[in-house]
Scaffold this active site. Structure first.
Site, short mmCIF file in Angstrom:
data_model
loop_
_atom_site.label_atom_id
_atom_site.label_comp_id
_atom_site.label_asym_id
_atom_site.label_seq_id
_atom_site.Cartn_x
_atom_site.Cartn_y
_atom_site.Cartn_z
N GLU A 138 -21.25 -7.32 -56.37
CA GLU A 138 -20.57 -8.32 -55.52
C GLU A 138 -19.05 -8.22 -55.66
O GLU A 138 -18.51 -8.19 -56.76
CB GLU A 138 -21.03 -9.75 -55.79
CG GLU A 138 -20.49 -10.77 -54.77
CD GLU A 138 -20.76 -10.37 -53.33
OE1 GLU A 138 -19.95 -9.59 -52.78
OE2 GLU A 138 -21.77 -10.82 -52.74
N ASN A 139 -18.44 -8.16 -54.48
CA ASN A 139 -16.99 -7.93 -54.39
C ASN A 139 -16.60 -6.66 -55.13
O ASN A 139 -15.48 -6.55 -55.64
CB ASN A 139 -16.20 -9.13 -54.91
CG ASN A 139 -16.46 -10.37 -54.10
OD1 ASN A 139 -16.44 -10.30 -52.87
ND2 ASN A 139 -16.74 -11.48 -54.76
N ASP A 168 -23.75 -10.43 -48.66
CA ASP A 168 -23.37 -11.42 -47.65
C ASP A 168 -23.85 -11.04 -46.25
O ASP A 168 -23.32 -11.49 -45.26
CB ASP A 168 -21.84 -11.59 -47.66
CG ASP A 168 -21.12 -10.27 -47.43
OD1 ASP A 168 -21.80 -9.24 -47.15
OD2 ASP A 168 -19.87 -10.23 -47.54
N PHE A 212 -23.64 1.81 -27.43
CA PHE A 212 -24.99 1.88 -26.88
C PHE A 212 -25.04 2.33 -25.43
O PHE A 212 -26.10 2.30 -24.81
CB PHE A 212 -25.77 0.58 -27.13
CG PHE A 212 -25.72 0.17 -28.57
CD1 PHE A 212 -26.28 0.96 -29.55
CD2 PHE A 212 -25.04 -0.97 -28.97
CE1 PHE A 212 -26.18 0.63 -30.90
CE2 PHE A 212 -24.95 -1.33 -30.32
CZ PHE A 212 -25.52 -0.53 -31.28
N ASP A 241 -38.59 4.10 -17.69
CA ASP A 241 -37.14 4.36 -17.71
C ASP A 241 -36.72 5.30 -18.84
O ASP A 241 -35.64 5.89 -18.79
CB ASP A 241 -36.36 3.04 -17.87
CG ASP A 241 -36.37 2.17 -16.64
OD1 ASP A 241 -36.90 2.60 -15.59
OD2 ASP A 241 -35.86 1.03 -16.72
O1 AHR Z 1 -23.41 3.38 -29.75
C1 AHR Z 1 -23.38 2.64 -30.97
C2 AHR Z 1 -22.11 2.88 -31.75
O2 AHR Z 1 -21.02 2.41 -31.00
C3 AHR Z 1 -21.78 4.29 -32.04
O3 AHR Z 1 -22.46 4.81 -33.16
C4 AHR Z 1 -20.29 4.23 -32.30
O4 AHR Z 1 -19.65 5.41 -31.92
C5 AHR Z 1 -19.85 3.07 -31.44
O5 AHR Z 1 -19.11 2.17 -32.20
O1 AHR Z 2 -19.72 -5.90 -53.35
C1 AHR Z 2 -19.57 -5.30 -52.09
C2 AHR Z 2 -19.86 -6.27 -50.98
O2 AHR Z 2 -18.88 -7.26 -50.94
C3 AHR Z 2 -21.12 -7.07 -51.09
O3 AHR Z 2 -22.29 -6.35 -50.78
C4 AHR Z 2 -20.86 -8.13 -50.08
O4 AHR Z 2 -21.58 -9.31 -50.35
C5 AHR Z 2 -19.37 -8.35 -50.14
O5 AHR Z 2 -18.82 -8.25 -48.86
#
Ligand code: AHR
Ligand code: AHR
Length: 480
Positions: A203-204, A279, A401, A470
């Site tokens: 954490e952090n 988080d 997307f 599609d």
């Molecule tokens: O298309 C999803 C994500 O959108 C791609 O991985 C990234 O290039 C963009 O932020």
């Molecule tokens: O410790 C790295 C990250 O910091 C944790 O996964 C997250 O909870 C916070 O943003």
């Protein structure tokens, strides 16, 4: 014996055991995971065969002609510590009500001792969690954990984790987590080389040793299958790792808690996360095959026996494509199969990827816009990339997307955005073409524009109506 039988013998029993690929106790015959299919929303549990390996054929039969998501990863320990779709916390996920995405059931095929199974392919936005786990370590109590991961699937975002985290899905301060991290984030700690690294998310901070920054003893990992282990007890913790397909574990760090305040003693809360930060930070990616958490600090000898058990499971790569084959180096045109649109082909207009009506009497320029050279996938040569015939060096890639035609900039993100895996068309015609990096998402024409769409989701182009049609395209020799 399974890994959890070995931990029991060592006096540090599993309190959580998760795998979509195999039973982690030799006697476990219950469900490994649950899948939900797109066609009718029905669910089914996938259990191990007598070999202990998951019954992937049951999944394939249940999901035939539609899409499937992994909805539950069952806890095999008997404590009911199952992992389900992660809720919003400090950060919201991309699904409705701020939940994270669920993983595709087919994004991470492998074999174990020659038998097919599927791992959990975590795209950015995907996450699983249990905020009410029982028996996991709290406060400064001792625990261990390992996970088997894909060492070639990672990124630098926060945080592809498996392990102990906050029960509130929020950052409640230093020392409130103790989880395995895998990736090449350089925001907190780093190891030697350019990564990816196994680190501990406490954490952090992602920690590679007692220094909160760089610790040269934590090496970059290049194995396809990685065993990653983290364990912690009062003022002592360790990172260990190795090749999950051969050999033994190495100790990358073992010693005192980090030299910054808040981590000694620890304040573990006992929730369980997969694919996300404490988080609910959800920008990271990675692939999980199996993992456990223990009560008590496992000995190195116990972990070494677990590693031998993992190696004996014989993880190996499996094909990522199926259905009608595409040939690298050939050029194709791709025809829509929805009743509205059977004379339309995937084309580009500048950088926009769309469909247009094309025939043998069309102008040469339009024929070229409808023609694509099949290349080995830029991020994974078991899949494909599609290079424009009239704009060499430019490939179909997804961005937000949508599908667009862009010049290859050589980045990892571009390569991954431009890699697609083919399978038999979901409507029985031709191919469906899924994104390697977001395997819930397929090439889809929607109002004659191309997207990568999931079968149900928050975007209009994710609509379930007409989805199978599609996303099914018939490949033929290119117009030009
Ligand atoms: O298309 C999803 C994500 O959108 C791609 O991985 C990234 O290039 C963009 O932020
Ligand atoms: O410790 C790295 C990250 O910091 C944790 O996964 C997250 O909870 C916070 O943003």
């Amino acid at each position: 014996a399974g890994p959890c039988d070995i931990y029991s013998s060592g006096g540090t029993p599993c309190v959580a055991a998760h795998s979509t690929t195999r039973a982690l106790f030799s006697a476990y015959t219950g469900p490994l995971y649950q899948v939900k299919r797109g066609s009718d929303g029905a669910t089914t549990a996938i259990s191990p065969l007598s070999s202990g390996v998951a019954n992937a054929a049951a999944q394939d039969a249940f999901c035939a002609g539609t899409t499937c998501l992994i909805t539950i990863i069952y806890d095999q320990s008997g404590r009911g510590n199952h992992l389900t779709q992660a809720p919003p916390g400090g950060f919201s996920g991309p699904e409705s009500n701020g939940y994270d995405n669920l993983a595709s059931a087919i994004g991470a095929p492998v074999t174990l001792n020659g038998q097919k199974a599927y791992g959990v392919f975590v795209s950015p936005g995907t996450g699983y969690r249990n905020n009410a786990a029982s028996g996991t370590a709290k406060g400064d109590a001792a625990e261990g954990m390992y996970a088997v991961l894909d060492g070639t699937h990672y990124n630098g975002a926060c945080c592809f984790d498996y392990g102990n985290a906050e029960t509130s899905s929020r950052d409640t301060g230093n020392g409130h987590m103790e989880a395995i991290y895998f990736g090449d984030s350089t925001v907190w700690g780093t190891g030697s080389g350019n990564g990816p690294w196994i680190m501990a998310d406490l954490e952090n901070g992602l920690f590679s040793g007692s220094n909160p920054g760089n610790n040269a003893g934590d090496p970059s990992i290049s194995y396809r299958f990685v065993t990653a282990a983290v364990k912690g007890e009062p003022n002592q913790w360790a990172i260990r790792g190795g090749n999950a397909a051969s050999g033994s574990l190495s100790t990358f760090y073992s010693g005192a808690r980090p030299r910054v305040s808040g981590y000694n003693p620890m304040s573990k809360e006992g929730a369980i996360i997969l694919g996300i930060g404490g988080d609910n930070s959800n920008g990271a990616q990675g692939t999980f095959y199996e993992g456990v958490m223990t009560s008590g600090y496992p000995s190195d000898a116990t972990e070494n026996s677990v590693q031998a058990n993992i190696v004996a499971a014989k993880y190996a790569v499996a094909p990522l494509t199926s259905g009608p084959a595409l040939t690298v180096g050939s050029s194709v045109s791709l025809r829509a199969t929805t009743a509205c649109c059977t004379t339309r082909y995937i084309t580009h207009s500048g950088s926009t990827v769309n469909t247009q009506v094309v025939s043998s009497s069309s102008a040469t320029a339009l024929k070229q816009q409808a023609s694509w050279t099949v290349r080995a996938g830029l991020a994974n040569n078991a899949c494909f990339s599609f290079e424009s015939r009239d704009t060499s060096g430019s490939y179909i890639r997804h961005s937000n997307f949508g599908l667009v035609l862009n010049a290859n900039d050589g980045s990892q993100l571009f390569a991954e955005d431009a890699t697609f895996c083919t399978q038999a068309g979901l409507n029985g015609q031709g191919n469906s073409i899924r994104s390697w990096s977001y395997p819930t998402r397929y090439f889809r024409h929607y109002n004659n524009t191309l997207y990568i769409a999931s079968n149900g989701g928050v975007h209009t182009f994710d609509a379930t109506a007409a989805f199978n049609d599609d996303v099914s395209f018939v490949a033929s020799a290119a117009f030009a």
